[in-house]
Design a protein around this motif. Structure first.
Motif, PDB file in Angstrom:
ATOM      1  N   LEU A   1     -33.448  13.681  29.034  1.00  0.00           N
ATOM      2  CA  LEU A   1     -34.533  13.702  30.012  1.00  0.00           C
ATOM      3  C   LEU A   1     -34.689  15.081  30.629  1.00  0.00           C
ATOM      4  CD1 LEU A   1     -36.621  12.328  31.883  1.00  0.00           C
ATOM      5  CD2 LEU A   1     -34.714  11.738  33.398  1.00  0.00           C
TER       6      LEU A   1
ATOM      7  N   ILE B   1     -47.099  13.053  36.245  1.00  0.00           N
ATOM      8  CA  ILE B   1     -45.979  12.257  35.728  1.00  0.00           C
ATOM      9  C   ILE B   1     -44.733  12.497  36.565  1.00  0.00           C
ATOM     10  CG2 ILE B   1     -44.394  12.000  33.775  1.00  0.00           C
ATOM     11  CD1 ILE B   1     -46.790  12.540  31.922  1.00  0.00           C
ATOM     12  N   PHE B   2     -44.472  13.764  36.908  1.00  0.00           N
ATOM     13  CA  PHE B   2     -43.321  14.089  37.744  1.00  0.00           C
ATOM     14  C   PHE B   2     -43.439  13.413  39.112  1.00  0.00           C
ATOM     15  CE2 PHE B   2     -42.557  18.292  35.339  1.00  0.00           C
ATOM     16  CZ  PHE B   2     -41.649  17.673  34.503  1.00  0.00           C
TER      17      PHE B   2
ATOM     18  N   SER C   1     -42.934   9.631  38.857  1.00  0.00           N
ATOM     19  CA  SER C   1     -41.531   9.347  38.549  1.00  0.00           C
ATOM     20  C   SER C   1     -40.656   9.493  39.788  1.00  0.00           C
ATOM     21  CB  SER C   1     -41.036  10.288  37.446  1.00  0.00           C
ATOM     22  OG  SER C   1     -41.791  10.118  36.262  1.00  0.00           O
TER      23      SER C   1
ATOM     24  N   VAL D   1     -38.481   6.426  41.297  1.00  0.00           N
ATOM     25  CA  VAL D   1     -37.020   6.576  41.341  1.00  0.00           C
ATOM     26  C   VAL D   1     -36.532   6.461  42.781  1.00  0.00           C
ATOM     27  CG1 VAL D   1     -35.112   8.201  41.004  1.00  0.00           C
ATOM     28  CG2 VAL D   1     -36.841   7.921  39.222  1.00  0.00           C
TER      29      VAL D   1
ATOM     30  N   SER E   1     -35.038  15.356  40.277  1.00  0.00           N
ATOM     31  CA  SER E   1     -36.438  15.104  39.914  1.00  0.00           C
ATOM     32  C   SER E   1     -37.371  15.570  41.027  1.00  0.00           C
ATOM     33  CB  SER E   1     -36.656  13.614  39.636  1.00  0.00           C
ATOM     34  OG  SER E   1     -35.894  13.194  38.544  1.00  0.00           O
TER      35      SER E   1
ATOM     36  N   SER F   1     -46.859   7.988  32.419  1.00  0.00           N
ATOM     37  CA  SER F   1     -45.831   7.782  33.451  1.00  0.00           C
ATOM     38  C   SER F   1     -45.421   6.315  33.506  1.00  0.00           C
ATOM     39  CB  SER F   1     -46.351   8.246  34.815  1.00  0.00           C
ATOM     40  OG  SER F   1     -47.534   7.553  35.176  1.00  0.00           O
ATOM     41  N   TYR F   2     -46.326   5.405  33.263  1.00  0.00           N
ATOM     42  CA  TYR F   2     -46.000   3.977  33.259  1.00  0.00           C
ATOM     43  C   TYR F   2     -44.959   3.660  32.185  1.00  0.00           C
ATOM     44  CZ  TYR F   2     -46.447  -1.078  32.739  1.00  0.00           C
ATOM     45  OH  TYR F   2     -46.167  -2.418  32.639  1.00  0.00           O
TER      46      TYR F   2
ATOM     47  N   LEU G   1     -42.848   5.768  30.735  1.00  0.00           N
ATOM     48  CA  LEU G   1     -41.588   6.446  31.054  1.00  0.00           C
ATOM     49  C   LEU G   1     -40.812   5.683  32.122  1.00  0.00           C
ATOM     50  CD1 LEU G   1     -39.763   8.954  30.746  1.00  0.00           C
ATOM     51  CD2 LEU G   1     -41.113  10.036  32.541  1.00  0.00           C
ATOM     52  N   ILE G   2     -41.490   5.313  33.198  1.00  0.00           N
ATOM     53  CA  ILE G   2     -40.824   4.631  34.307  1.00  0.00           C
ATOM     54  C   ILE G   2     -40.373   3.225  33.907  1.00  0.00           C
ATOM     55  CG2 ILE G   2     -41.275   3.597  36.551  1.00  0.00           C
ATOM     56  CD1 ILE G   2     -40.589   6.565  36.608  1.00  0.00           C
TER      57      ILE G   2
ATOM     58  N   TRP H   1     -37.124   3.587  32.146  1.00  0.00           N
ATOM     59  CA  TRP H   1     -36.010   3.896  33.047  1.00  0.00           C
ATOM     60  C   TRP H   1     -35.605   2.668  33.859  1.00  0.00           C
ATOM     61  CZ3 TRP H   1     -35.502   4.246  38.500  1.00  0.00           C
ATOM     62  CH2 TRP H   1     -34.309   4.829  38.929  1.00  0.00           C
TER      63      TRP H   1
ATOM     64  N   TYR I   1     -48.197   3.368  43.292  1.00  0.00           N
ATOM     65  CA  TYR I   1     -47.371   4.505  42.872  1.00  0.00           C
ATOM     66  C   TYR I   1     -48.213   5.507  42.079  1.00  0.00           C
ATOM     67  CZ  TYR I   1     -43.342   1.540  44.003  1.00  0.00           C
ATOM     68  OH  TYR I   1     -42.433   0.752  44.646  1.00  0.00           O
TER      69      TYR I   1
END
Length: 787
Positions: free
Chosen positions: A282, A431-432, A435, A439, A665, A731-732, A734-735, A738, A752
């Motif tokens: 990551l 995206i950052f 995330s 998180v 992050s 981003s959906y 990726l999250i 995780w 979000y």
């Protein structure tokens, strides 16, 4: 020629100061992030790989079949190491290691709490720890020997010289003599300890370490050079079945390379699915993306300002300069800027490294060895070439006849490419942002979730010394409970922060004979359930009012449901062959992290088999109470050190990796947005400058300042909105991936993504707006004076 090109580069930097400083700041920030991540990733990849026989060093593990899947364990039976070295020709050496933790080591009046463990005789033949004194094949030949680190030697004896044969007391019970000294392990060793002693001595009187029914030891092997790991795993797969009278089939052994365990430790249903390597990948991707964002700034600003360098290109081509010469000049400009940025980045890294080490819990340093210099130089070269290649090809491709007339035919593709790069930048930024939001919320969720018990103001410490005497323990607990500020005290076999003691020895009417599901075993004293504020679903807790409860048992709701028992109170089950009557059912609680699902649990009353003392403090007077507890502890246990752990701190430590990811992050997301906005700021400034005359004319014709601001901000707003649209599904995915690592997680709601997009849009508006407002307020007379 080199001197000429360097002079031109210097003049161009001086001529376009704002562009130069924006590129320098963006590239140096991107490089600093990349270098920090590189140092962290390099350290992670090198954990435990420094042993001499790394390619032949393996840990023995087990897959254990349960009704709801396969659980992969790192523990084995006590005889495993001895059996492997005697019966498997592939094994050169094997060693069993006990799981003990901290113990008290004493020399004269010096008492220290240190991390130690009992190990097999061949431990130092398997692990190539640097020996300062002693021979690896003789260190533990005597069961009464102890091998200590040089750091512990200095703390105990104030020297490492002439201490062989000297006596060290272990827990004021065993007198062991020093047989060797090893150099303290490097920081990238996952297993840190200060001393080892004989496993043969440790297992004396412990029947559970001599049979195959218990799994309380770790086993390490060093395979022979020509051994096939695949063939070896096939041979040991059914070893437990062969060694047990009841032909245990739910436990299958396999060997895993020791240096891979740190990064690849997560199994699901018997299949390796990752581990810490997920975060290594990551952050490696994050480093690349941040570097790309910085390179995009350089590309965009270089091509955008091309109109101010067209005559330079035209004249050079007219006097005979070839395209290759121009490409080398512009690439040289990019490379020089990249290396200047590297110098700045190294300074930033040097300043930021202490704080970065605090966050990551590491001891990273900027040691400029050949590998580090080569890596950093490679990163700078890569950055310079990537950032400068497109501008160099673009600028060198102008037609001299056209450019000397002061005109550039703007290609639609070029405009779309520039806009596409901006979209890509802000897509990553969104995206950052998303995330980081998710998180953060997940970490808050796991920290504040109702666990089914109250973890606040609970501390625990090991039962050692005189506290192993049953009468002394009861006297100690009685005085402890009467200490002002103590709201409760009891003992149990392990804390509430993870799997410690499981058994498949629970039997009930109707149980599937092939079922091997493990029940978590909480061996407790009286008052544990009350002190932890566990809630009873039905029945009662253990109580002295009912006489001896040693043949009674309490389950959690998950266990009762799993066994399929209706009206369980009063029914009998068997535990390890003994009849046990169910007297209570506690409501489900989380004794593991929220990564795990609820599991069957039972409580049995056996004060003599408990290992830790747990105490609840009254809120508001913790410090005074701790002082009183320490005095009481030393009264009952002179010569020992009172060392305790707070349960809530231990609970939070389960999420250390996620907390570090959240913090890192946050920083990297902020820097990515900062770099993106730098590029947007430069583009906005250049656009405003290029359209000054248009702005002047519009103002003369009656356009308002607000209208001019909207005009200049419109294109950038469209690009950022498009970036948000692209970033949301990415981003959906990726999250979601995780969050899949948590059995209990927050729901992914729309806000979000909306908030992430809105923050990116507001940031872009603020960045572009400063330049738009400045341009809108310009005096039209100044814009049009040369017309």
């Amino acid at each position: 020629m080199l001197r000429h090109n360097l002079l031109l580069i210097y003049r161009n930097f001086k001529r376009f100061k704002s562009t130069f400083f924006i590129n320098l700041l963006g590239l140096s920030t991107g490089l600093a992030c990349t270098l920090l991540i590189y140092l962290w990733v390099k350290d992670e990849l090198n954990v435990d790989s420094f042993f001499e026989n790394d390619d032949r060093l393996y840990e023995i593990m087990e897959h254990r079949v349960k009704t709801d899947g396969i659980w992969t364990a790192y523990t084995t039976s006590g005889p495993t190491a001895e059996t492997l070295v005697n019966e498997m020709p592939e094994v050169a050496y094997a060693a069993a290691v006990g799981r003990v933790g901290k113990s008290t080591v004493s020399v004269d009046d010096t008492n220290l709490r240190e991390v130690g463990k009992p190990v097999g005789t061949d431990f130092f033949r398997i692990f190539s720890h640097t020996l300062l004194v002693g021979e690896k094949d003789k260190l533990l030949a005597d069961k009464n020997s102890i091998v200590i680190s040089d750091a512990l030697a200095m703390r105990l004896f104030k020297t490492t010289e002439n201490i062989i044969g000297k006596t060290i007391d272990l827990d004021h019970e065993l007198q062991l003599h020093v047989s060797g000294i090893f150099k303290k392990m490097p920081g990238n060793a996952s297993d840190q300890f200060d001393f080892v002693w004989s496993f043969e001595k440790f297992k004396e009187g412990k029947e559970w370490l001599t049979g195959w029914g218990s799994t309380s030891a770790l086993t390490y092997v060093l395979l022979k050079k020509d051994a096939s790991v695949a063939a070896f795993n096939e041979k040991i797969k059914d070893l437990v079945k062969k060694k047990t009278d009841n032909n245990v089939t739910h436990r299958t052994m396999f060997a895993k390379r020791y240096s891979e365990i740190y990064l690849y430790s997560k199994y699901e249903n018997g299949v390796l699915v990752g581990g810490r390597i997920t975060y290594v990948k990551l952050f490696s991707v994050i480093a690349v993306f941040i570097l790309i964002i910085a390179c995009i700034n350089f590309m965009n600003l270089s091509t955008a300002k091309a109109s101010r360098r067209i005559k330079e290109v035209g004249i050079k081509k007219a006097v005979g300069a070839g395209r290759r010469t121009l490409i080398s000049q512009y690439l040289g400009e990019s490379l020089l800027l990249s290396f200047l940025s590297l110098m700045v980045a190294l300074l930033v890294v040097d300043i930021a490294l202490p704080h970065f080490n605090t966050i990551t819990n590491k001891s990273l340093t900027l040691d400029f060895d050949s590998n580090l210099i080569l890596a950093f130089t490679g990163i700078a070269l890569f950055t310079g070439i990537i950032a400068g290649s497109y501008p160099a090809l673009y600028l060198s491709g102008f037609n001299p006849a056209t450019v000397l007339k002061g005109k550039i035919n703007t290609v639609v593709g070029e405009l779309w490419a520039r806009k596409g790069l901006v979209v890509f930048q802000f897509s990553l930024s969104v995206i950052f942002i998303v995330s980081v939001l998710v998180v953060y919320k997940q970490i808050v969720y796991v920290q504040s979730s109702n666990l089914g018990y109250n973890k606040d103001n609970i501390l625990y410490f090991g039962r050692e010394g005189k506290l192993w005497d049953a009468g002394t323990l009861e006297s100690f607990l009685a005085e402890l409970r009467n200490t002002p500020g103590v709201a409760g005290a009891s003992t149990l076999n392990h804390d509430f922060t993870g799997h410690m003691s499981g058994t498949y020895g629970v039997k009930w009417e109707g149980k599937d004979p092939d079922d091997a599901t493990e029940f978590e075993n909480f061996t407790v004293n009286y008052d544990v359930i009350e002190m932890m504020n566990l809630k009873m679903a039905e029945g009662r807790t253990f109580s002295q009012q009912f006489g001896s409860d040693s043949s009674k048992i309490i389950f959690n709701e998950k266990a009762i449901a799993f066994m399929g028992l209706k009206d369980p109170i009063g029914k009998t089950v068997q535990l390890w062959g003994q009849d046990m009557q169910i007297v209570g059912v506690v409501k489900d609680f989380h004794y593991e992290s929220l990564h795990e699902n609820l599991k069957p649990v039972f409580f049995r009353l056996a004060p003599q088999d408990t290992h830790i003392v747990m105490t609840r403090l009254a809120a508001g007077r913790e410090k005074e109470t701790l002082d009183q507890i320490q005095k009481l502890y030393l009264k009952f246990n002179p010569g020992f050190i009172f060392e305790y752990t707070f349960l809530d701190a231990e609970y939070q430590a389960q999420y250390a990796a996620e907390q570090r990811v959240a913090i890192l992050s946050k920083y990297f997301a902020g820097l990515a947005i900062f770099i993106s906005c730098l590029g947007l700021f430069g583009l906005a400034a250049f656009t405003a400058e290029r359209r000054l005359k248009e702005i002047g004319i519009r103002k003369v014709l009656g356009s308002s300042e607000l209208g001019i601001i909207f005009l200049l901000s419109g294109d950038f707003t469209k690009m950022v909105v498009l970036a948000v649209v692209i970033a949301i599904p990415a981003s959906y995915l990726l999250i979601t991936y995780w969050l899949g690592g948590f059995a209990y997680r927050i729901p992914l709601t729309w806000w979000y993504f909306a908030l992430g997009g809105l923050l990116a849009l507001l940031t872009a508006w603020l960045t572009v707006g400063t330049q738009a407002i400045k341009a809108a307020r310009v005096n039209p007379a100044k814009c049009l004076k040369d017309e």
